[in-house]
Write a protein that holds these residues in place. Structure first.
Motif, PDB file in Angstrom:
ATOM      1  N   LEU A   1      16.775  25.807 -47.041  1.00 28.61           N
ATOM      2  CA  LEU A   1      16.457  27.203 -47.323  1.00 28.61           C
ATOM      3  C   LEU A   1      17.677  28.090 -47.122  1.00 28.61           C
ATOM      4  O   LEU A   1      17.969  28.973 -47.953  1.00 28.61           O
ATOM      5  N   LYS A   2      18.403  27.853 -46.057  1.00 26.15           N
ATOM      6  CA  LYS A   2      19.589  28.665 -45.782  1.00 26.15           C
ATOM      7  C   LYS A   2      20.699  28.401 -46.789  1.00 26.15           C
ATOM      8  O   LYS A   2      21.468  29.318 -47.127  1.00 26.15           O
ATOM      9  N   LYS A   3      20.804  27.160 -47.281  1.00 28.04           N
ATOM     10  CA  LYS A   3      21.907  26.814 -48.174  1.00 28.04           C
ATOM     11  C   LYS A   3      21.629  27.166 -49.632  1.00 28.04           C
ATOM     12  O   LYS A   3      22.508  27.687 -50.324  1.00 28.04           O
ATOM     13  N   TYR A   4      20.417  26.875 -50.101  1.00 30.15           N
ATOM     14  CA  TYR A   4      20.119  27.010 -51.526  1.00 30.15           C
ATOM     15  C   TYR A   4      19.284  28.240 -51.886  1.00 30.15           C
ATOM     16  O   TYR A   4      19.173  28.583 -53.073  1.00 30.15           O
ATOM     17  N   CYS A   5      18.663  28.863 -50.911  1.00 28.38           N
ATOM     18  CA  CYS A   5      17.744  29.966 -51.212  1.00 28.38           C
ATOM     19  C   CYS A   5      18.206  31.281 -50.603  1.00 28.38           C
ATOM     20  O   CYS A   5      17.385  32.127 -50.231  1.00 28.38           O
ATOM     21  N   ARG A   6      19.507  31.457 -50.477  1.00 28.90           N
ATOM     22  CA  ARG A   6      20.020  32.692 -49.892  1.00 28.90           C
ATOM     23  C   ARG A   6      19.668  33.909 -50.726  1.00 28.90           C
ATOM     24  O   ARG A   6      19.418  34.988 -50.189  1.00 28.90           O
ATOM     25  N   VAL A   7      19.646  33.735 -52.035  1.00 31.74           N
ATOM     26  CA  VAL A   7      19.297  34.859 -52.909  1.00 31.74           C
ATOM     27  C   VAL A   7      17.860  35.300 -52.642  1.00 31.74           C
ATOM     28  O   VAL A   7      17.564  36.506 -52.571  1.00 31.74           O
ATOM     29  N   TYR A   8      16.957  34.338 -52.479  1.00 28.95           N
ATOM     30  CA  TYR A   8      15.568  34.667 -52.183  1.00 28.95           C
ATOM     31  C   TYR A   8      15.466  35.422 -50.859  1.00 28.95           C
ATOM     32  O   TYR A   8      14.712  36.399 -50.742  1.00 28.95           O
ATOM     33  N   LEU A   9      16.209  34.955 -49.866  1.00 29.36           N
ATOM     34  CA  LEU A   9      16.180  35.613 -48.566  1.00 29.36           C
ATOM     35  C   LEU A   9      16.714  37.039 -48.662  1.00 29.36           C
ATOM     36  O   LEU A   9      16.193  37.959 -48.024  1.00 29.36           O
ATOM     37  N   LEU A  10      17.754  37.221 -49.482  1.00 32.49           N
ATOM     38  CA  LEU A  10      18.300  38.558 -49.683  1.00 32.49           C
ATOM     39  C   LEU A  10      17.281  39.474 -50.361  1.00 32.49           C
ATOM     40  O   LEU A  10      17.121  40.638 -49.977  1.00 32.49           O
ATOM     41  N   VAL A  11      16.584  38.941 -51.357  1.00 29.03           N
ATOM     42  CA  VAL A  11      15.551  39.717 -52.046  1.00 29.03           C
ATOM     43  C   VAL A  11      14.440  40.103 -51.065  1.00 29.03           C
ATOM     44  O   VAL A  11      13.930  41.233 -51.090  1.00 29.03           O
ATOM     45  N   LEU A  12      14.068  39.172 -50.193  1.00 28.00           N
ATOM     46  CA  LEU A  12      13.043  39.466 -49.196  1.00 28.00           C
ATOM     47  C   LEU A  12      13.451  40.643 -48.317  1.00 28.00           C
ATOM     48  O   LEU A  12      12.657  41.555 -48.066  1.00 28.00           O
ATOM     49  N   ILE A  13      14.700  40.629 -47.876  1.00 28.45           N
ATOM     50  CA  ILE A  13      15.183  41.690 -46.993  1.00 28.45           C
ATOM     51  C   ILE A  13      15.226  43.027 -47.725  1.00 28.45           C
ATOM     52  O   ILE A  13      14.785  44.067 -47.206  1.00 28.45           O
ATOM     53  N   VAL A  14      15.758  43.020 -48.959  1.00 22.96           N
ATOM     54  CA  VAL A  14      15.870  44.260 -49.739  1.00 22.96           C
ATOM     55  C   VAL A  14      14.488  44.852 -50.025  1.00 22.96           C
ATOM     56  O   VAL A  14      14.251  46.060 -49.826  1.00 22.96           O
ATOM     57  N   PHE A  15      13.560  44.027 -50.495  1.00 26.52           N
ATOM     58  CA  PHE A  15      12.218  44.523 -50.800  1.00 26.52           C
ATOM     59  C   PHE A  15      11.504  44.992 -49.543  1.00 26.52           C
ATOM     60  O   PHE A  15      10.709  45.942 -49.594  1.00 26.52           O
ATOM     61  N   LEU A  16      11.778  44.347 -48.427  1.00 23.51           N
ATOM     62  CA  LEU A  16      11.155  44.761 -47.175  1.00 23.51           C
ATOM     63  C   LEU A  16      11.626  46.157 -46.781  1.00 23.51           C
ATOM     64  O   LEU A  16      10.825  47.006 -46.370  1.00 23.51           O
ATOM     65  N   VAL A  17      12.917  46.412 -46.935  1.00 23.73           N
ATOM     66  CA  VAL A  17      13.474  47.730 -46.618  1.00 23.73           C
ATOM     67  C   VAL A  17      12.939  48.784 -47.577  1.00 23.73           C
ATOM     68  O   VAL A  17      12.549  49.889 -47.173  1.00 23.73           O
ATOM     69  N   VAL A  18      12.880  48.438 -48.872  1.00 23.11           N
ATOM     70  CA  VAL A  18      12.403  49.391 -49.874  1.00 23.11           C
ATOM     71  C   VAL A  18      10.931  49.739 -49.644  1.00 23.11           C
ATOM     72  O   VAL A  18      10.507  50.883 -49.833  1.00 23.11           O
ATOM     73  N   SER A  19      10.142  48.738 -49.227  1.00 20.26           N
ATOM     74  CA  SER A  19       8.713  48.970 -49.044  1.00 20.26           C
ATOM     75  C   SER A  19       8.419  49.981 -47.947  1.00 20.26           C
ATOM     76  O   SER A  19       7.348  50.584 -47.925  1.00 20.26           O
ATOM     77  N   VAL A  20       9.368  50.179 -47.039  1.00 19.72           N
ATOM     78  CA  VAL A  20       9.157  51.126 -45.942  1.00 19.72           C
ATOM     79  C   VAL A  20       9.082  52.556 -46.462  1.00 19.72           C
ATOM     80  O   VAL A  20       8.232  53.347 -46.038  1.00 19.72           O
ATOM     81  N   SER A  21       9.959  52.896 -47.396  1.00 19.15           N
ATOM     82  CA  SER A  21      10.041  54.281 -47.871  1.00 19.15           C
ATOM     83  C   SER A  21       9.422  54.504 -49.246  1.00 19.15           C
ATOM     84  O   SER A  21       9.279  55.640 -49.681  1.00 19.15           O
ATOM     85  N   ALA A  22       9.056  53.421 -49.946  1.00 24.44           N
ATOM     86  CA  ALA A  22       8.481  53.575 -51.280  1.00 24.44           C
ATOM     87  C   ALA A  22       7.112  54.242 -51.204  1.00 24.44           C
ATOM     88  O   ALA A  22       6.313  53.955 -50.306  1.00 24.44           O
ATOM     89  N   GLU A  23       6.846  55.120 -52.144  1.00 26.12           N
ATOM     90  CA  GLU A  23       5.562  55.821 -52.148  1.00 26.12           C
ATOM     91  C   GLU A  23       4.418  54.849 -52.384  1.00 26.12           C
ATOM     92  O   GLU A  23       3.360  54.953 -51.767  1.00 26.12           O
ATOM     93  N   GLU A  24       4.631  53.911 -53.299  1.00 24.53           N
ATOM     94  CA  GLU A  24       3.638  52.868 -53.575  1.00 24.53           C
ATOM     95  C   GLU A  24       4.229  51.543 -53.107  1.00 24.53           C
ATOM     96  O   GLU A  24       5.011  50.904 -53.814  1.00 24.53           O
ATOM     97  N   SER A  25       3.847  51.095 -51.924  1.00 23.26           N
ATOM     98  CA  SER A  25       4.435  49.888 -51.342  1.00 23.26           C
ATOM     99  C   SER A  25       3.656  48.630 -51.653  1.00 23.26           C
ATOM    100  O   SER A  25       4.078  47.537 -51.276  1.00 23.26           O
TER     101      SER A  25
END
Length: 211
Positions: free
Chosen positions: A13-37
């Motif tokens: 997961l750490k070696k091949y799925c880093r992009v997925y992990l990055l997307v998880l982090i970005v969407f998690l941050v966005v969901s905090v302030s998004a009007e429709e989460s």
């Protein structure tokens, strides 16, 4: 042996799925302030549930499955490990989503009812996606099971937020009646039962599969 398989998947997961992990982090941050989460929350749970399927595809392409058949590593154990690993990922993401929804309420002033509805639907969508995807890939392999895999993802991410939005726009009286019914309380239990049934089905299908 279970710990070894879990550790192997964590390294992959750490070696091949880093992009997925990055997307998880970005969407998690966005969901905090998004009007429709709701969209971000459902997407995060669906993504976390299919990471296990993604790891199955890496195992298949690398020949790991055939190699394991030559070792004292029964197929039942490999199926169990994938489901356990998927539960760990979904549990971690759900815990992070819970925190993000609390912050979302503080920032946007949304109600606790909306946060609960968002978390409930994210939980159900994550379990349901894994419940459908795992049996398909364990029965037909990743290449043939990919169609079912993508159809489920599209249905969960594309249609579920719309259904939730419809519920949110109901009158307070209808919403209170809906949340007070036994159906809402039964949905998470039903999702768990379907997941456990999927687990058992995957064990049976993978045991009979010719690699």
């Amino acid at each position: 042996m279970m710990k070894g398989l879990l550790y192997k998947d964590w390294l992959m997961l750490k070696k091949y799925c880093r992009v997925y992990l990055l997307v998880l982090i970005v969407f998690l941050v966005v969901s905090v302030s998004a009007e429709e989460s709701i969209f971000f929350s459902v997407y995060l749970m669906v993504l976390s549930s299919v990471l296990g399927v993604t790891l199955v595809s890496y195992d298949e392409k690398s020949g790991w499955e055939r190699y394991c058949d030559t070792l004292p590593c029964p197929r039942e154990l490999r199926v169990n490990e994938k489901y356990v690993f998927s539960l760990i990922l979904m549990g971690a993401v759900f815990a992070a989503l819970t925190v993000s929804q609390v912050l979302h309420m503080q920032i946007t002033g949304s109600s606790g009812r909306e946060a609960s509805l968002t978390l409930l639907n994210a939980f159900i969508c994550g379990l349901f996606t894994a419940s459908i995807s795992f049996p398909a890939v364990f029965r037909w392999g990743v290449e043939q099971g990919r169609i079912i895999y993508f159809v489920v993802i599209f249905a969960m991410v594309g249609l579920e937020p719309g259904a939730v939005k419809f519920v949110q726009e109901l009158s307070p009286e209808m919403t209170a009646q809906l949340f007070g019914s036994w159906l809402v309380s039964a949905l998470p239990v039903l999702a768990l039962l379907i997941f456990l049934g999927s687990w058992r089905l995957s064990l049976r299908l993978y045991r009979k599969r010719v690699l």
